[in-house]
Design an enzyme around this catalytic site. Structure first.
Site, PDB file in Angstrom:
ATOM      1  N   HIS A 249      -6.677  -5.912  -9.078  1.00 47.29           N
ATOM      2  CA  HIS A 249      -6.618  -4.992  -7.945  1.00 47.29           C
ATOM      3  C   HIS A 249      -7.732  -3.942  -7.997  1.00 47.29           C
ATOM      4  CE1 HIS A 249      -5.110  -1.464 -10.160  1.00 47.29           C
ATOM      5  NE2 HIS A 249      -4.324  -2.289 -10.831  1.00 47.29           N
TER       6      HIS A 249
ATOM      7  N   SER B  23     -12.485  -5.068  -4.633  1.00 44.05           N
ATOM      8  CA  SER B  23     -13.127  -3.763  -4.789  1.00 44.05           C
ATOM      9  C   SER B  23     -13.460  -3.496  -6.262  1.00 44.05           C
ATOM     10  CB  SER B  23     -12.215  -2.675  -4.191  1.00 44.05           C
ATOM     11  OG  SER B  23     -12.898  -1.469  -4.022  1.00 44.05           O
TER      12      SER B  23
END
Length: 290
Positions: free
Chosen positions: A51, A119
């Site tokens: 994540h 990201s």
């Protein structure tokens, strides 16, 4: 019920989503100062999903339901986020995060894997592949960070200015959370305000550490590390990303000789939340062609 018992309702909603995706919450410990909490489900070749900044393992939960029928999906909370450890005085550079993740993989008996990241997680995945190239069979990069000398989005200028004092990705007061979905997503799924407040309280407790982590991730530019890296790679970027400029996608595509690129029209910074089924389908097609 949501209004009167927001924490319990939020936990119930997360548990329901995990069950639909065939994911189970697990833990692995490495002494007092390092432990990972992660989600795992499915069978087959390991696919580790990482994540992004300020997020946690459940950013991938909804998309995972399309992946667990095909792979052994493992989704950890990074050190410093979610339920994983926050070791005193630790470094949170992508290199150090990759070393810790490598320790986790070894602890799970994994010596060969496919890896994806969103990201900051994409930045860490690229660094991991550069450090352990014989162990990463492929990369899946969703609007990845780490190419800090490329074009910048307007919101990014605010994030890196004034020593993080105005960074909209860092939640320091409850109302900060309400502008976050429209910043990071063009097609944000509905989330009750009560759930956003629960997330805000968790993020507020972590704000000081997140400021340190943000500086650490900016200290590492992936350009030299990945230039010419032979790992087969799928680069995915939302055309409406307000956080990391979509122009970086073509630069990464040029740096990675075995990469393919998908630009998702009408999608922002988080494709796996905005278009989970399409994101998974694109990845499955990529894996078929390896």
């Amino acid at each position: 019920m949501v209004q009167f018992f927001p924490e319990k309702s939020f936990a119930f909603a997360l548990d329901s989503e995990r069950k639909k995706s065939g994911l189970i919450r697990k833990e692995i410990h490495f002494g007092r100062d390092l432990h990972y909490v992660y989600l795992e489900g499915g069978q087959g070749e390991p696919l580790i999903l990482l994540h992004g900044f300020g997020a946690d393992k459940d950013n991938f939960t909804r998309m995972a339901r399309f992946l667990t029928p095909h792979y052994r999906v493992i989704i950890p909370d990074h050190t410093g986020f979610g339920e994983s450890a926050r070791p005193e005085g630790a470094s949170y550079t992508p290199e150090e995060q990759a070393k810790r993740l490598h320790q986790m993989a070894e602890g799970l008996g994994i010596t060969s894997m496919h890896m994806g990241g969103s990201s900051m997680g994409g930045q860490i995945a690229m660094v991991y592949a550069s450090m352990y190239p014989d162990q990463v069979e492929s990369l899946w990069l969703l609007n990845p960070g780490g190419l800090w000398d490329g074009p910048t989005a307007n919101a990014w200028e605010t994030m890196v200015a004034d020593n993080n004092e105005k960074n909209p990705l860092i939640i320091e007061k409850e109302e900060d959370i309400f502008s976050l979905p429209s910043l990071v997503m063009e097609k944000a799924p509905y989330t009750p305000k009560a759930f956003l407040r629960v997330i805000a309280r968790e993020r507020m407790e972590n704000a000081t550490l997140e400021k340190r982590i943000f500086k650490d991730i900016l200290s590492s530019n992936v350009r030299e590390k990945i230039s010419g890296l032979e790992t087969p790679t799928l680069i995915v970027w939302g055309s409406e990303d307000k956080v990391l400029h979509p122009g970086n996608a073509e630069i990464l595509h040029g740096l990675l000789p075995k990469s393919s690129l998908i630009l998702m029209e009408g999608i922002g910074h988080l494709p796996m939340l905005e278009a989970p089924e399409q994101s998974a389908e694109d990845y499955l097609n990529f894996r078929k062609n390896l």
